[in-house]
Design a protein around this motif. Sequence first.
Motif, PDB file in Angstrom:
ATOM      1  N   LYS A   4       0.734  -1.159  -0.103  1.00 35.02           N
ATOM      2  CA  LYS A   4       0.123   0.114   0.121  1.00 35.02           C
ATOM      3  C   LYS A   4       0.834   1.297  -0.075  1.00 35.02           C
ATOM      4  O   LYS A   4       0.591   2.120  -0.609  1.00 35.02           O
ATOM      5  CB  LYS A   4      -0.928  -0.156   1.160  1.00 35.02           C
ATOM      6  CG  LYS A   4      -2.014   1.101   1.146  1.00 35.02           C
ATOM      7  CD  LYS A   4      -2.904   1.209   2.525  1.00 35.02           C
ATOM      8  CE  LYS A   4      -3.835   2.207   2.467  1.00 35.02           C
ATOM      9  NZ  LYS A   4      -4.753   2.260   3.658  1.00 35.02           N
ATOM     10  N   ASN A   5       1.933   1.270   0.912  1.00 34.59           N
ATOM     11  CA  ASN A   5       2.779   2.553   0.824  1.00 34.59           C
ATOM     12  C   ASN A   5       3.354   2.811  -0.517  1.00 34.59           C
ATOM     13  O   ASN A   5       3.588   3.869  -0.630  1.00 34.59           O
ATOM     14  CB  ASN A   5       3.886   2.297   2.006  1.00 34.59           C
ATOM     15  CG  ASN A   5       3.090   2.683   3.287  1.00 34.59           C
ATOM     16  OD1 ASN A   5       2.214   3.207   3.357  1.00 34.59           O
ATOM     17  ND2 ASN A   5       3.872   2.373   4.263  1.00 34.59           N
TER      18      ASN A   5
ATOM     19  N   TYR B  22       2.450   1.770  -3.464  1.00 34.75           N
ATOM     20  CA  TYR B  22       1.479   2.144  -4.351  1.00 34.75           C
ATOM     21  C   TYR B  22       1.157   3.432  -4.265  1.00 34.75           C
ATOM     22  O   TYR B  22       1.089   4.285  -5.227  1.00 34.75           O
ATOM     23  CB  TYR B  22       0.350   1.258  -4.129  1.00 34.75           C
ATOM     24  CG  TYR B  22      -0.945   1.733  -4.973  1.00 34.75           C
ATOM     25  CD1 TYR B  22      -0.969   1.909  -6.388  1.00 34.75           C
ATOM     26  CD2 TYR B  22      -1.993   2.417  -4.041  1.00 34.75           C
ATOM     27  CE1 TYR B  22      -2.060   2.405  -7.054  1.00 34.75           C
ATOM     28  CE2 TYR B  22      -2.908   2.870  -4.924  1.00 34.75           C
ATOM     29  CZ  TYR B  22      -2.921   2.844  -6.143  1.00 34.75           C
ATOM     30  OH  TYR B  22      -4.129   3.601  -6.815  1.00 34.75           O
ATOM     31  N   LYS B  23       1.026   4.044  -3.148  1.00 32.88           N
ATOM     32  CA  LYS B  23       0.697   5.462  -2.943  1.00 32.88           C
ATOM     33  C   LYS B  23       1.746   6.376  -2.940  1.00 32.88           C
ATOM     34  O   LYS B  23       1.377   7.789  -3.136  1.00 32.88           O
ATOM     35  CB  LYS B  23       0.139   5.602  -1.551  1.00 32.88           C
ATOM     36  CG  LYS B  23      -1.218   4.972  -1.279  1.00 32.88           C
ATOM     37  CD  LYS B  23      -1.804   5.294  -0.200  1.00 32.88           C
ATOM     38  CE  LYS B  23      -3.314   4.650  -0.169  1.00 32.88           C
ATOM     39  NZ  LYS B  23      -4.266   5.667   0.282  1.00 32.88           N
ATOM     40  N   LYS B  24       3.099   5.924  -3.171  1.00 33.45           N
ATOM     41  CA  LYS B  24       4.317   6.926  -3.567  1.00 33.45           C
ATOM     42  C   LYS B  24       4.024   7.693  -4.706  1.00 33.45           C
ATOM     43  O   LYS B  24       4.715   8.653  -5.024  1.00 33.45           O
ATOM     44  CB  LYS B  24       5.615   6.127  -3.512  1.00 33.45           C
ATOM     45  CG  LYS B  24       6.045   5.861  -1.905  1.00 33.45           C
ATOM     46  CD  LYS B  24       7.106   5.280  -2.061  1.00 33.45           C
ATOM     47  CE  LYS B  24       7.925   4.757  -0.722  1.00 33.45           C
ATOM     48  NZ  LYS B  24       9.109   4.310  -0.578  1.00 33.45           N
ATOM     49  N   ASP B  25       3.328   7.175  -5.890  1.00 34.88           N
ATOM     50  CA  ASP B  25       3.277   7.714  -7.054  1.00 34.88           C
ATOM     51  C   ASP B  25       1.890   7.757  -7.655  1.00 34.88           C
ATOM     52  O   ASP B  25       1.273   6.698  -7.798  1.00 34.88           O
ATOM     53  CB  ASP B  25       4.032   7.269  -7.994  1.00 34.88           C
ATOM     54  CG  ASP B  25       4.350   7.786  -9.488  1.00 34.88           C
ATOM     55  OD1 ASP B  25       3.437   8.446  -9.794  1.00 34.88           O
ATOM     56  OD2 ASP B  25       5.498   7.584 -10.025  1.00 34.88           O
ATOM     57  N   LYS B  26       1.154   8.768  -7.820  1.00 35.95           N
ATOM     58  CA  LYS B  26      -0.068   8.649  -8.563  1.00 35.95           C
ATOM     59  C   LYS B  26      -0.362   8.013  -9.966  1.00 35.95           C
ATOM     60  O   LYS B  26      -1.143   7.736 -10.277  1.00 35.95           O
ATOM     61  CB  LYS B  26      -0.766  10.112  -8.685  1.00 35.95           C
ATOM     62  CG  LYS B  26       0.066  11.001  -9.801  1.00 35.95           C
ATOM     63  CD  LYS B  26      -0.523  12.420  -9.732  1.00 35.95           C
ATOM     64  CE  LYS B  26       0.211  13.396 -10.565  1.00 35.95           C
ATOM     65  NZ  LYS B  26      -0.105  12.933 -12.067  1.00 35.95           N
TER      66      LYS B  26
ATOM     67  N   ASN C  48       1.009   5.145 -10.496  1.00 39.77           N
ATOM     68  CA  ASN C  48       1.031   3.688 -10.158  1.00 39.77           C
ATOM     69  C   ASN C  48      -0.477   3.152 -10.366  1.00 39.77           C
ATOM     70  O   ASN C  48      -1.324   3.817 -10.111  1.00 39.77           O
ATOM     71  CB  ASN C  48       1.386   3.356  -8.772  1.00 39.77           C
ATOM     72  CG  ASN C  48       3.104   3.307  -8.544  1.00 39.77           C
ATOM     73  OD1 ASN C  48       3.693   3.632  -9.670  1.00 39.77           O
ATOM     74  ND2 ASN C  48       3.238   3.663  -7.040  1.00 39.77           N
TER      75      ASN C  48
ATOM     76  N   TRP D 150      -4.412  -6.221   2.447  1.00 38.30           N
ATOM     77  CA  TRP D 150      -4.739  -4.769   2.197  1.00 38.30           C
ATOM     78  C   TRP D 150      -4.808  -4.062   3.512  1.00 38.30           C
ATOM     79  O   TRP D 150      -6.233  -4.307   4.215  1.00 38.30           O
ATOM     80  CB  TRP D 150      -5.706  -4.173   1.240  1.00 38.30           C
ATOM     81  CG  TRP D 150      -5.675  -2.718   0.958  1.00 38.30           C
ATOM     82  CD1 TRP D 150      -6.469  -2.021   1.491  1.00 38.30           C
ATOM     83  CD2 TRP D 150      -5.046  -2.036   0.027  1.00 38.30           C
ATOM     84  NE1 TRP D 150      -6.306  -0.713   1.007  1.00 38.30           N
ATOM     85  CE2 TRP D 150      -5.262  -0.767   0.019  1.00 38.30           C
ATOM     86  CE3 TRP D 150      -3.787  -2.219  -0.749  1.00 38.30           C
ATOM     87  CZ2 TRP D 150      -4.800   0.260  -0.657  1.00 38.30           C
ATOM     88  CZ3 TRP D 150      -3.284  -1.384  -1.622  1.00 38.30           C
ATOM     89  CH2 TRP D 150      -3.939  -0.129  -1.701  1.00 38.30           C
TER      90      TRP D 150
END
Length: 112
Positions: free
Chosen positions: A25-26, A28-32, A34, A110
Amino acid sequence: MNKILHMLSSFFSKSEFDLDGYHFKNEYKKDKNNVLLDVRTVTEHDSGSLPSAINLDFLSSSFSSSAAALPKDKAYFVFCRSGSRSSSAVSMMRKMGYNSYNLVGGIGAWPS
Protein backbone atom coordinates in the motif's frame (compact mmCIF):
# COMPACT_ATOMS: atom_id res chain seq x y z
CA MET A 1 8.17 -31.96 9.47
CA ASN A 2 6.67 -31.40 5.98
CA LYS A 3 4.88 -28.27 7.20
CA ILE A 4 8.14 -26.83 8.49
CA LEU A 5 9.90 -27.56 5.18
CA HIS A 6 7.02 -26.03 3.27
CA MET A 7 7.09 -22.88 5.42
CA LEU A 8 10.85 -22.52 5.01
CA SER A 9 10.57 -23.08 1.27
CA SER A 10 7.82 -20.45 1.02
CA PHE A 11 9.85 -17.99 3.05
CA PHE A 12 12.97 -18.35 0.97
CA SER A 13 11.15 -18.42 -2.37
CA LYS A 14 9.63 -14.95 -1.84
CA SER A 15 11.08 -12.43 -4.22
CA GLU A 16 11.77 -8.77 -3.71
CA PHE A 17 8.60 -8.14 -5.73
CA ASP A 18 6.40 -9.84 -3.13
CA LEU A 19 5.23 -7.21 -0.66
CA ASP A 20 3.21 -7.51 2.53
CA GLY A 21 0.09 -5.37 2.77
CA TYR A 22 1.74 -2.46 4.57
CA HIS A 23 4.63 -2.11 2.10
CA PHE A 24 2.42 -2.80 -0.92
CA LYS A 25 0.00 0.00 0.00
CA ASN A 26 2.78 2.45 0.90
CA GLU A 27 4.73 1.80 -2.31
CA TYR A 28 1.55 2.06 -4.39
CA LYS A 29 0.65 5.43 -2.84
CA LYS A 30 4.11 6.93 -3.53
CA ASP A 31 3.27 7.78 -7.14
CA LYS A 32 -0.11 8.78 -8.58
CA ASN A 33 0.83 7.01 -11.83
CA ASN A 34 1.01 3.62 -10.12
CA VAL A 35 -1.76 1.20 -11.08
CA LEU A 36 -3.70 -1.22 -8.87
CA LEU A 37 -4.36 -4.33 -10.92
CA ASP A 38 -6.99 -6.82 -9.74
CA VAL A 39 -6.33 -10.15 -11.48
CA ARG A 40 -9.37 -11.92 -10.03
CA THR A 41 -12.33 -12.92 -12.17
CA VAL A 42 -14.87 -10.30 -13.23
CA THR A 43 -17.36 -11.78 -10.75
CA GLU A 44 -14.85 -11.53 -7.89
CA HIS A 45 -13.90 -7.99 -8.88
CA ASP A 46 -17.52 -6.88 -9.17
CA SER A 47 -18.29 -8.24 -5.70
CA GLY A 48 -15.79 -5.77 -4.20
CA SER A 49 -12.32 -4.53 -5.01
CA LEU A 50 -9.83 -1.90 -3.95
CA PRO A 51 -10.64 1.70 -4.92
CA SER A 52 -9.54 2.58 -8.48
CA ALA A 53 -8.31 -0.96 -9.24
CA ILE A 54 -8.60 -2.09 -12.83
CA ASN A 55 -9.60 -5.67 -13.52
CA LEU A 56 -7.64 -8.00 -15.78
CA ASP A 57 -8.70 -11.62 -15.19
CA PHE A 58 -5.57 -13.77 -14.94
CA LEU A 59 -7.58 -16.91 -15.73
CA SER A 60 -8.83 -15.42 -19.00
CA SER A 61 -7.24 -16.67 -22.22
CA SER A 62 -6.67 -13.03 -23.18
CA PHE A 63 -4.64 -12.12 -20.06
CA SER A 64 -1.26 -12.14 -21.83
CA SER A 65 -2.40 -10.01 -24.74
CA SER A 66 -4.31 -7.62 -22.44
CA ALA A 67 -1.29 -7.28 -20.16
CA ALA A 68 0.97 -6.68 -23.17
CA ALA A 69 -1.24 -3.72 -24.12
CA LEU A 70 -0.65 -1.96 -20.78
CA PRO A 71 1.75 1.01 -20.75
CA LYS A 72 5.23 0.04 -19.61
CA ASP A 73 5.97 3.42 -18.05
CA LYS A 74 3.85 2.66 -14.97
CA ALA A 75 4.32 0.39 -11.96
CA TYR A 76 1.63 -2.26 -11.43
CA PHE A 77 0.55 -3.34 -7.96
CA VAL A 78 -1.14 -6.67 -8.53
CA PHE A 79 -3.51 -8.51 -6.22
CA CYS A 80 -5.98 -11.39 -6.21
CA ARG A 81 -7.88 -13.27 -3.50
CA SER A 82 -4.97 -15.13 -1.90
CA GLY A 83 -1.79 -13.96 -3.64
CA SER A 84 -1.33 -17.00 -5.87
CA ARG A 85 -2.72 -15.70 -9.18
CA SER A 86 -1.16 -12.29 -8.61
CA SER A 87 2.22 -13.91 -7.96
CA SER A 88 1.96 -15.73 -11.30
CA ALA A 89 0.75 -12.56 -13.03
CA VAL A 90 3.66 -10.53 -11.63
CA SER A 91 6.14 -13.18 -12.75
CA MET A 92 4.67 -13.13 -16.26
CA MET A 93 4.52 -9.34 -16.39
CA ARG A 94 8.11 -8.98 -15.19
CA LYS A 95 9.25 -11.29 -17.99
CA MET A 96 7.39 -8.98 -20.37
CA GLY A 97 9.32 -5.98 -19.02
CA TYR A 98 6.76 -4.53 -16.59
CA ASN A 99 7.58 -3.07 -13.19
CA SER A 100 5.10 -5.04 -11.06
CA TYR A 101 4.59 -6.11 -7.45
CA ASN A 102 2.55 -8.83 -5.77
CA LEU A 103 0.36 -8.37 -2.69
CA VAL A 104 1.29 -11.37 -0.54
CA GLY A 105 -1.82 -12.78 1.09
CA GLY A 106 -4.20 -11.23 -1.44
CA ILE A 107 -6.81 -8.52 -1.07
CA GLY A 108 -7.39 -9.41 2.59
CA ALA A 109 -3.81 -8.29 3.36
CA TRP A 110 -4.56 -4.70 2.23
CA PRO A 111 -4.44 -2.61 5.42
CA SER A 112 -7.45 -0.42 6.21
